[in-house]
Design a protein around this motif. Structure first.
Motif, mmCIF file in Angstrom:
data_model
loop_
_atom_site.group_PDB
_atom_site.id
_atom_site.type_symbol
_atom_site.label_atom_id
_atom_site.label_comp_id
_atom_site.label_asym_id
_atom_site.label_seq_id
_atom_site.Cartn_x
_atom_site.Cartn_y
_atom_site.Cartn_z
ATOM 1 N N GLY A 80 0.972 -0.826 0.280
ATOM 2 C CA GLY A 80 0.195 0.161 0.225
ATOM 3 C C GLY A 80 0.915 1.327 0.090
ATOM 4 O O GLY A 80 0.631 2.418 -0.658
ATOM 5 N N ALA A 81 2.163 1.388 0.947
ATOM 6 C CA ALA A 81 2.816 3.121 1.326
ATOM 7 C C ALA A 81 3.621 2.445 -0.473
ATOM 8 O O ALA A 81 4.846 3.544 -0.187
ATOM 9 N N LYS A 82 3.825 1.051 -1.288
ATOM 10 C CA LYS A 82 4.707 1.490 -2.457
ATOM 11 C C LYS A 82 5.662 1.428 -2.047
ATOM 12 O O LYS A 82 7.041 2.199 -2.616
ATOM 13 N N LEU A 83 6.129 0.537 -1.087
ATOM 14 C CA LEU A 83 7.421 0.737 -1.025
ATOM 15 C C LEU A 83 8.073 -0.137 -1.836
ATOM 16 O O LEU A 83 10.069 -0.763 -1.368
ATOM 17 N N LEU A 84 8.084 -1.484 -1.431
ATOM 18 C CA LEU A 84 8.415 -2.213 -2.944
ATOM 19 C C LEU A 84 7.567 -3.266 -3.618
ATOM 20 O O LEU A 84 5.893 -2.971 -3.318
ATOM 21 N N LYS A 85 7.801 -3.586 -5.100
ATOM 22 C CA LYS A 85 6.958 -3.725 -5.884
ATOM 23 C C LYS A 85 5.998 -4.827 -5.408
ATOM 24 O O LYS A 85 6.710 -6.199 -4.564
ATOM 25 N N ALA A 86 4.673 -4.662 -5.511
ATOM 26 C CA ALA A 86 3.614 -5.596 -4.989
ATOM 27 C C ALA A 86 4.291 -7.701 -5.483
ATOM 28 O O ALA A 86 4.247 -8.452 -4.951
ATOM 29 N N ALA A 87 4.254 -7.420 -6.985
ATOM 30 C CA ALA A 87 5.026 -8.709 -7.442
ATOM 31 C C ALA A 87 5.970 -9.502 -6.294
ATOM 32 O O ALA A 87 6.014 -10.704 -6.386
ATOM 33 N N LEU A 88 7.217 -8.678 -6.028
ATOM 34 C CA LEU A 88 7.715 -9.242 -4.601
ATOM 35 C C LEU A 88 7.208 -10.012 -3.540
ATOM 36 O O LEU A 88 7.686 -10.569 -3.117
ATOM 37 N N ILE A 89 6.239 -9.289 -2.980
ATOM 38 C CA ILE A 89 5.436 -9.167 -1.743
ATOM 39 C C ILE A 89 4.220 -10.391 -1.918
ATOM 40 O O ILE A 89 3.749 -11.321 -1.001
ATOM 41 N N ASN A 90 3.862 -9.726 -2.862
ATOM 42 C CA ASN A 90 2.714 -11.267 -3.403
ATOM 43 C C ASN A 90 2.674 -12.695 -2.646
ATOM 44 O O ASN A 90 2.189 -13.035 -2.111
ATOM 45 N N PRO A 91 3.652 -12.911 -2.874
ATOM 46 C CA PRO A 91 4.093 -14.142 -3.011
ATOM 47 C C PRO A 91 3.900 -15.107 -1.134
ATOM 48 O O PRO A 91 4.001 -16.009 -0.965
ATOM 49 N N LEU A 92 4.619 -13.666 -0.547
ATOM 50 C CA LEU A 92 4.710 -13.933 0.670
ATOM 51 C C LEU A 92 3.411 -13.665 1.532
ATOM 52 O O LEU A 92 3.409 -14.367 2.529
ATOM 53 N N LEU A 93 2.220 -12.561 1.121
ATOM 54 C CA LEU A 93 1.736 -12.254 1.170
ATOM 55 C C LEU A 93 0.903 -13.770 1.448
ATOM 56 O O LEU A 93 -0.253 -13.781 2.199
ATOM 57 N N GLN A 94 0.358 -14.045 0.457
ATOM 58 C CA GLN A 94 -0.072 -15.216 0.005
ATOM 59 C C GLN A 94 0.277 -16.941 0.474
ATOM 60 O O GLN A 94 -0.998 -17.433 1.731
ATOM 61 N N GLU A 95 1.640 -16.933 0.954
ATOM 62 C CA GLU A 95 1.819 -18.111 1.664
ATOM 63 C C GLU A 95 1.432 -17.844 3.737
ATOM 64 O O GLU A 95 1.202 -18.295 3.933
ATOM 65 N N ALA A 96 1.575 -16.573 3.474
ATOM 66 C CA ALA A 96 0.958 -15.807 5.062
ATOM 67 C C ALA A 96 -0.365 -15.967 5.417
ATOM 68 O O ALA A 96 -0.597 -16.792 6.797
ATOM 69 N N GLY A 97 -1.480 -15.768 4.486
ATOM 70 C CA GLY A 97 -2.252 -16.544 4.783
ATOM 71 C C GLY A 97 -2.772 -17.459 4.953
ATOM 72 O O GLY A 97 -3.936 -17.657 5.305
ATOM 73 N N GLU A 98 -2.741 -18.147 3.714
ATOM 74 C CA GLU A 98 -2.728 -19.392 4.172
ATOM 75 C C GLU A 98 -2.141 -20.659 5.528
ATOM 76 O O GLU A 98 -2.873 -21.415 5.682
ATOM 77 N N LEU A 99 -0.648 -19.925 5.765
ATOM 78 C CA LEU A 99 -0.039 -20.534 7.168
ATOM 79 C C LEU A 99 -1.658 -19.701 8.538
ATOM 80 O O LEU A 99 -2.091 -20.713 9.740
ATOM 81 N N ALA A 100 -1.820 -18.899 8.075
ATOM 82 C CA ALA A 100 -3.035 -17.967 8.526
ATOM 83 C C ALA A 100 -3.938 -19.077 8.330
ATOM 84 O O ALA A 100 -5.212 -19.424 9.763
ATOM 85 N N MET A 102 -4.523 -22.219 7.659
ATOM 86 C CA MET A 102 -4.181 -23.513 8.121
ATOM 87 C C MET A 102 -4.388 -23.627 9.725
ATOM 88 O O MET A 102 -4.619 -24.603 10.379
ATOM 89 N N ALA A 103 -4.085 -22.773 10.639
ATOM 90 C CA ALA A 103 -4.042 -21.943 12.149
ATOM 91 C C ALA A 103 -5.383 -22.801 13.046
ATOM 92 O O ALA A 103 -5.640 -23.348 13.326
ATOM 93 N N VAL A 104 -6.299 -21.704 12.044
ATOM 94 C CA VAL A 104 -7.974 -22.033 12.146
ATOM 95 C C VAL A 104 -8.337 -23.237 12.225
ATOM 96 O O VAL A 104 -9.093 -23.252 12.450
#
Length: 117
Positions: A80-100, A102-104
């Motif tokens: 959102g703050a455009k600190l890094l390109k979304a293409a770099l962050i999206n795979p990490l964001l997806q993995e964090a969401g999947e782990l959350a 799975m914990a649920v």
């Protein structure tokens, strides 16, 4: 890949990401946040293996979920703050969401089993 490996890989990837940034006040703030929460996902998942009573196990899964969600928040802030390109962050964001998620699911299963006992 097993959940333990996935949580540890996420933590390592986030630490590498945070270390690679040029240091600015805003980037340091977010890097510190995701570094702590991302590594906490792995640490608390590891602690699940040592949880004795079901209540402790359920509590630890809640912590894993919260830390994964906090990591997602930090990653969303980077995009959102455009600190890094979304293409770099999206795979990490997806993995964090999947782990959350799975914990649920793990917590819900443990809670149902506890109720049936």
């Amino acid at each position: 890949m097993q959940m333990k490996d996935r949580t540890q890989l996420l933590a390592r990837r986030i630490l590498k990401l945070a270390e690679a940034w040029p240091h600015t006040r805003s980037k340091n703030t977010v890097a510190n946040q995701i570094g702590r929460s991302g590594s906490s996902v792995a640490a608390n998942y590891r602690a699940l293996g040592r949880a004795k009573p079901t209540a402790e196990f359920i509590h630890k899964t809640s912590i894993v979920e919260e830390e994964a969600d906090e990591t997602s928040f930090g990653l969303e802030m980077i995009i959102g703050a455009k600190l890094l390109k979304a293409a770099l962050i999206n795979p990490l964001l997806q993995e964090a969401g999947e782990l959350a998620a799975m914990a649920v699911a793990t917590r819900k299963t443990a809670s149902r089993r506890r109720t049936l006992s």
